[in-house]
Every structure is written in structure tokens, then in C-alpha cells.
Motif scaffolding. Sequence first.
Motif, PDB file in Angstrom:
ATOM      1  N   ASN A   1       0.802  -1.226   0.000  1.00 43.93           N
ATOM      2  CA  ASN A   1       0.000   0.000   0.000  1.00 43.93           C
ATOM      3  C   ASN A   1       0.836   1.278   0.000  1.00 43.93           C
ATOM      4  O   ASN A   1       0.316   2.346  -0.308  1.00 43.93           O
ATOM      5  N   ALA A   2       2.094   1.192   0.380  1.00 42.57           N
ATOM      6  CA  ALA A   2       2.926   2.400   0.444  1.00 42.57           C
ATOM      7  C   ALA A   2       3.287   2.868  -0.957  1.00 42.57           C
ATOM      8  O   ALA A   2       3.501   2.058  -1.868  1.00 42.57           O
ATOM      9  N   PRO A   3       3.367   4.171  -1.173  1.00 44.65           N
ATOM     10  CA  PRO A   3       3.785   4.684  -2.487  1.00 44.65           C
ATOM     11  C   PRO A   3       5.219   4.282  -2.801  1.00 44.65           C
ATOM     12  O   PRO A   3       6.021   3.993  -1.906  1.00 44.65           O
ATOM     13  N   ARG A   4       5.542   4.281  -4.089  1.00 46.03           N
ATOM     14  CA  ARG A   4       6.901   3.938  -4.502  1.00 46.03           C
ATOM     15  C   ARG A   4       7.843   5.097  -4.244  1.00 46.03           C
ATOM     16  O   ARG A   4       7.508   6.253  -4.433  1.00 46.03           O
ATOM     17  N   GLY A   5       9.052   4.759  -3.836  1.00 49.05           N
ATOM     18  CA  GLY A   5      10.119   5.746  -3.731  1.00 49.05           C
ATOM     19  C   GLY A   5       9.872   6.805  -2.671  1.00 49.05           C
ATOM     20  O   GLY A   5       9.031   6.673  -1.784  1.00 49.05           O
ATOM     21  N   LEU A   6      10.636   7.876  -2.787  1.00 53.62           N
ATOM     22  CA  LEU A   6      10.550   8.997  -1.860  1.00 53.62           C
ATOM     23  C   LEU A   6       9.676  10.106  -2.443  1.00 53.62           C
ATOM     24  O   LEU A   6       9.493  10.205  -3.654  1.00 53.62           O
ATOM     25  N   ALA A   7       9.144  10.914  -1.557  1.00 48.37           N
ATOM     26  CA  ALA A   7       8.303  12.028  -1.976  1.00 48.37           C
ATOM     27  C   ALA A   7       9.164  13.254  -2.258  1.00 48.37           C
ATOM     28  O   ALA A   7      10.275  13.396  -1.740  1.00 48.37           O
ATOM     29  N   LEU A   8       8.618  14.126  -3.084  1.00 50.41           N
ATOM     30  CA  LEU A   8       9.286  15.391  -3.374  1.00 50.41           C
ATOM     31  C   LEU A   8       9.218  16.297  -2.150  1.00 50.41           C
ATOM     32  O   LEU A   8       8.204  16.336  -1.444  1.00 50.41           O
TER      33      LEU A   8
ATOM     34  N   SER B   1      19.053  10.057  -5.447  1.00 46.81           N
ATOM     35  CA  SER B   1      19.717   9.128  -6.359  1.00 46.81           C
ATOM     36  C   SER B   1      18.789   8.610  -7.437  1.00 46.81           C
ATOM     37  O   SER B   1      19.250   8.000  -8.406  1.00 46.81           O
ATOM     38  N   THR B   2      17.484   8.852  -7.302  1.00 48.72           N
ATOM     39  CA  THR B   2      16.533   8.437  -8.331  1.00 48.72           C
ATOM     40  C   THR B   2      15.349   9.385  -8.319  1.00 48.72           C
ATOM     41  O   THR B   2      15.207  10.220  -7.408  1.00 48.72           O
ATOM     42  N   SER B   3      14.521   9.281  -9.328  1.00 48.05           N
ATOM     43  CA  SER B   3      13.370  10.173  -9.447  1.00 48.05           C
ATOM     44  C   SER B   3      12.389   9.953  -8.307  1.00 48.05           C
ATOM     45  O   SER B   3      12.326   8.863  -7.734  1.00 48.05           O
ATOM     46  N   PRO B   4      11.596  10.966  -7.976  1.00 44.52           N
ATOM     47  CA  PRO B   4      10.582  10.788  -6.940  1.00 44.52           C
ATOM     48  C   PRO B   4       9.579   9.723  -7.379  1.00 44.52           C
ATOM     49  O   PRO B   4       9.145   9.700  -8.523  1.00 44.52           O
ATOM     50  N   GLY B   5       9.274   8.857  -6.449  1.00 46.48           N
ATOM     51  CA  GLY B   5       8.347   7.787  -6.765  1.00 46.48           C
ATOM     52  C   GLY B   5       8.980   6.607  -7.462  1.00 46.48           C
ATOM     53  O   GLY B   5       8.280   5.730  -7.956  1.00 46.48           O
ATOM     54  N   ALA B   6      10.321   6.546  -7.517  1.00 49.37           N
ATOM     55  CA  ALA B   6      11.019   5.419  -8.140  1.00 49.37           C
ATOM     56  C   ALA B   6      12.078   4.901  -7.175  1.00 49.37           C
ATOM     57  O   ALA B   6      12.437   5.558  -6.196  1.00 49.37           O
ATOM     58  N   THR B   7      12.569   3.687  -7.450  1.00 51.43           N
ATOM     59  CA  THR B   7      13.569   3.079  -6.574  1.00 51.43           C
ATOM     60  C   THR B   7      14.951   3.163  -7.207  1.00 51.43           C
ATOM     61  O   THR B   7      15.089   3.241  -8.429  1.00 51.43           O
ATOM     62  N   ALA B   8      15.958   3.142  -6.331  1.00 47.63           N
ATOM     63  CA  ALA B   8      17.350   3.175  -6.785  1.00 47.63           C
ATOM     64  C   ALA B   8      17.932   1.769  -6.731  1.00 47.63           C
ATOM     65  O   ALA B   8      17.453   0.916  -5.983  1.00 47.63           O
TER      66      ALA B   8
ATOM     67  N   ASP C   1       5.602  12.647 -16.817  1.00 39.21           N
ATOM     68  CA  ASP C   1       4.325  12.331 -16.175  1.00 39.21           C
ATOM     69  C   ASP C   1       4.507  12.109 -14.676  1.00 39.21           C
ATOM     70  O   ASP C   1       3.713  12.594 -13.854  1.00 39.21           O
ATOM     71  N   ARG C   2       5.557  11.350 -14.318  1.00 38.19           N
ATOM     72  CA  ARG C   2       5.792  11.086 -12.902  1.00 38.19           C
ATOM     73  C   ARG C   2       6.185  12.363 -12.172  1.00 38.19           C
ATOM     74  O   ARG C   2       5.745  12.598 -11.032  1.00 38.19           O
ATOM     75  N   ARG C   3       6.976  13.197 -12.797  1.00 38.03           N
ATOM     76  CA  ARG C   3       7.398  14.442 -12.158  1.00 38.03           C
ATOM     77  C   ARG C   3       6.197  15.344 -11.901  1.00 38.03           C
ATOM     78  O   ARG C   3       6.066  15.927 -10.812  1.00 38.03           O
ATOM     79  N   GLN C   4       5.316  15.483 -12.878  1.00 38.36           N
ATOM     80  CA  GLN C   4       4.135  16.326 -12.696  1.00 38.36           C
ATOM     81  C   GLN C   4       3.220  15.774 -11.613  1.00 38.36           C
ATOM     82  O   GLN C   4       2.630  16.542 -10.836  1.00 38.36           O
ATOM     83  N   MET C   5       3.100  14.456 -11.540  1.00 38.60           N
ATOM     84  CA  MET C   5       2.267  13.871 -10.493  1.00 38.60           C
ATOM     85  C   MET C   5       2.864  14.122  -9.112  1.00 38.60           C
ATOM     86  O   MET C   5       2.145  14.439  -8.155  1.00 38.60           O
ATOM     87  N   MET C   6       4.183  14.000  -8.995  1.00 37.82           N
ATOM     88  CA  MET C   6       4.810  14.215  -7.694  1.00 37.82           C
ATOM     89  C   MET C   6       4.756  15.690  -7.283  1.00 37.82           C
ATOM     90  O   MET C   6       4.677  16.012  -6.086  1.00 37.82           O
ATOM     91  N   ILE C   7       4.768  16.594  -8.236  1.00 41.96           N
ATOM     92  CA  ILE C   7       4.603  18.017  -7.921  1.00 41.96           C
ATOM     93  C   ILE C   7       3.185  18.260  -7.394  1.00 41.96           C
ATOM     94  O   ILE C   7       2.990  18.974  -6.393  1.00 41.96           O
ATOM     95  N   ALA C   8       2.194  17.673  -8.066  1.00 46.16           N
ATOM     96  CA  ALA C   8       0.812  17.808  -7.591  1.00 46.16           C
ATOM     97  C   ALA C   8       0.643  17.174  -6.207  1.00 46.16           C
ATOM     98  O   ALA C   8      -0.094  17.695  -5.361  1.00 46.16           O
ATOM     99  N   TRP C   9       1.335  16.064  -5.958  1.00 44.96           N
ATOM    100  CA  TRP C   9       1.256  15.408  -4.663  1.00 44.96           C
ATOM    101  C   TRP C   9       1.884  16.283  -3.574  1.00 44.96           C
ATOM    102  O   TRP C   9       1.350  16.392  -2.456  1.00 44.96           O
ATOM    103  N   LEU C  10       3.005  16.924  -3.875  1.00 44.13           N
ATOM    104  CA  LEU C  10       3.626  17.829  -2.913  1.00 44.13           C
ATOM    105  C   LEU C  10       2.680  18.973  -2.560  1.00 44.13           C
ATOM    106  O   LEU C  10       2.563  19.355  -1.387  1.00 44.13           O
ATOM    107  N   GLU C  11       2.004  19.535  -3.554  1.00 43.04           N
ATOM    108  CA  GLU C  11       1.065  20.621  -3.295  1.00 43.04           C
ATOM    109  C   GLU C  11      -0.087  20.161  -2.408  1.00 43.04           C
ATOM    110  O   GLU C  11      -0.492  20.859  -1.478  1.00 43.04           O
TER     111      GLU C  11
END
Length: 519
Positions: free
Chosen positions: A165-172, A184-191, A315-325
Motif C-alpha cells: 500500500n505504500a507509495p513507490r520511492g521517496l516524496a518530493l 539518487s533516483t526520481s521521486p516515486g522510483a527506486t534506486a 508524467d511522474r514528475r508532474q504527479m509528484m509536484i501535484a502530490w507535494l502541493e
Amino acid sequence: MLRVLTSLSLMLAAWSASAVTASAQDRFALVIGNSQYKNVSPLTNPGRDATAVSALLKDAGFEVTAATDLDKTSMSRAIRFFTNQISGKPDDTVALIYYAGHGLQVDGENFLIPVDATIGREADVPLETMRLADLMSMLDTVRSKTRIVILDACRDNPFADIARNAPRGLALVNAPAGTLVAYSTSPGATAEDGSGNNSPFAQALIKSAKEPGLPIETALKNVRLTVHGVTSGRQTPWEVSALTEPFSFFPGATPLKQDASRDKTTDAWRKELQGLTPRAAFDVAIREDDVTVYEQYLALYGSDALASQIRSILDRRQMMIAWLEAVTLNTPAAFAAFLARYPDSDLTETARRLEERAKTRLSFARSISPVLGLTANALNNQPEIRTIVREVRVPEVRTVVKEIKVPSPPEIRTVIKEVVKEVKVPSPPEIRTVTREVVKEVKVPHEVVKIVRVPGPARPCNCTGPGRHPGYPPRVQGVPPIGIGGGRPPRMPGGMHSPRPRPQHDPRGGRGGGMGFRF
């Protein structure tokens, strides 16, 4: 003996030069590498990465505090010691923290995992880990104008009970003024931990940072392009920079300047990409890791084979920006806006939970508003709602799609054709019932009565005979009756008249010149 003294003097001279350099530049670093996890599978490279990065930073003039395989208590003490160490330093002091190990996000917050963490559910995470926000808050209390946080974390989520249930990767996260946060990797992705002596990120960082006079932003761009290529696009490092002072790991021959790419306009990026091949333009887009550059690349080379990687990152970057907001505003409307835009993502369940939590807080605030002297209008008129609707930038996404000119996938239509085939069905034969009334003419013999008027003789006949009426000639066999056709009666041989027929009574009572006879 002389040789030993010479060696000792050289070591002291080197130490003195290093100390002078460190003192002049006021550089301090905390390096942590967690590999030997007790309750999950251990990692191979974080300990070695910490050792290699420590050596790099020492060469760059940093006073390094290095530690490996820290539990939660040791991590807290190390961070507290580091912040106390630099708290009284001048404003131009550089503070750098490097962390390698496991990391994850829960409810929009990032957490660094100590080696002794025992996590069975999401509620255990804040109790068993180190909150990244707390680390950033501790750094924010010092007077340093340049703060750098490098997270070679999020190798994966090793805790199976919450990984579903946890989101992937780290949050912005937002970087305060004077701070750079590198991932070390994009927000929402694993390294990736890597198969060599170091992780792909640590290896690229050590190589790129050694170039003299290279601004740290440029060094991290080179790291991003290298790691993206080594991992075949599976891992793309990124950073959030709010540095106010230029920084490089090693000094160059010329004065250090800020990265000029941050001041480029959209038209300038478009012109630069137009003069490149699709592959060269792709490398520029990856290096810059900027939404504007990604959009311009797709507008120019949207049909190229590499464009799918850019679309995925964007797409992932825009989603993580919206999630941060949404997480920053932390209101029901903010999470509702995020869910409306991204109804099916790895953040959906978390967004719904946080939306309900925000509704509960708002309901409680309304219930105590009379006590606090607040009105319902003051609670309902939230500028955050208007901000999130504006900042989501849904119209911009639509505009980008139009400018990209990506051929849309073939539209699949199910067409049901109603085929009406004209079939000539022979009509049933018309059955007519004809009733013929046959009237057969039957000739019934009947008596024909003809009335013939025979003119009487001009003078009385003086012929007499037995049984005859005076004045009528006698009837002769075979001689037609007198008066038929109006001629004179034939004369018999010897001058005798034909015998007369027997007179009968004429019912009409013939009178005058003739008498009626019936035959």
C-alpha cells in the motif's frame, strides 16, 4: 631516522594544509551508510559507498564525520552532534549530509531507515525511523548559507507488510533557501544497489565531483545522464536546488559562477534543441531534468523512439509536484483535486486516507469555532482551495499534449452495421373464388300466334258448296292460306278457288276489310 622525520614532517605539512583549507572554507560533512539491516535483507553497497564518498569529501576539504550501520538512537545522536558542530560557525560554512541505505515515504513524508527498525505496519514507521523533515529542520537552525543533502536511498521497500500500500520511492520535498536536496533516483522510483563496489549513483557522483571548478548543479546533471544510461533508464537522479551561493567540490582556475541554464527561456531551449539530433536533444533533456525542456523535446521529437522515456519521467514528475502541493496544503479540497487528476496511482489510497483525516480536522474545527470566536465563513473561505485548483495546471497539460503532436493511438471503434437485405419474397398466389352464374338458355317450345289480317274480297263471292260459308273459296290441300303476303289467292285448276279454312272467332273482333284466323 632522517627518513622517518622527513615522512613525519610531510604528513604534518599535508595535515596542516588540509586543516587550513578546511578552516578557510568551513566545510563540514556527515556521512552515513546503513547496510547490515537486522530485520530485513542487508544491502551490499551503502557501507562501501559511505567510505568512498567520505574519501572524496576529505579530498575536497571537508571535515567529515562518517558512521555506518547506525540504529535509530545512534542516527539521532550523530545528527545532533553534527548540527551542534556547525551551529557556531560563520555564515559561509558549507554543511553536507550524505545518506546511503533504505528509505521510504508514508503519508507524503520521507523516512530514513536505521538498521534496527522493526516495521509491521505504516503506523510503526514514524516510531522506528528517522524523519527526513526533522533532519532538514535541524539543518535549518544553523547559520550556514549552503546546505547540501544527498540521499542515495530508496533502494527498495523491504517491508512486505506495508509495501503493498505504500507509495513507490521517496516524496518530493521543498528545499529551503540556501539548500540543495539531491536524490539518487526520481521521486516515486527506486534506486539500484548496483553489482559493483558502489551503487551507480555513488560511482557517478565521485567521478563527476572531482572535476575542478564544476558547479555542483552541473556535476549532478552529469551524474544524472550517466546513471540514466548505466541503468537503461530505470534510474534517473534528480535534485531540488535553492542555493544562493555557487559551490563546487574542487576549485577551478576561474571564479565559480552560477549555472546559467536556470535563466534560459522556453524559446531559448527550443532553439537549442532544434539544432541537435534527436539523440543529442534527448541527452540534453535528461541532463537538465527540467519540465520545460522535457516539453520542448517532446514537441520537437515526440515520434522518436526515446520519447517514451521522456514522457514517463515527465508524467511522474508532474504527479509528484501535484502530490507535494496536496500534502503541503493538507485540506480536503487539495486531496480531492489530486484524486480527480490521478484517480488510479500508487498514491491513491494514501490520498483518500489523508482526505478523510483532513475532513475530520475541519469538522472538529467547525465544532469549536464558537469557542474560538471563529465563524463558519472564516473556515470555509480557504485560499488553499483556490491555490490548489490553480496550481494543478490541468489546462497546461492539455496544451502540452497539443504542442507535442504525438500521433494518437489508433482509435478502435466497434461499429455495428445493421444490414437490411432486400429479399424478394414471392407473394402468395391470389386465390379468387369465382362464382359463375351460368344461365343456360333453354329453348322452351311455345305456341306462336300470328295474327294476319287478310283483306276481304272486293265483291261477294258467289261460289257455293256444301258446308262452306258463302263468299269464301274452298280449302285446297297444299295451297297456302289466302291473304298471306297480301296477294290474291291462287286459283285452282278448273277455275276454282282453294278451299277456305274454317272460320274461327277472332277474339279481337276483326272488322272491316278482313278477318282474323289462327293457324
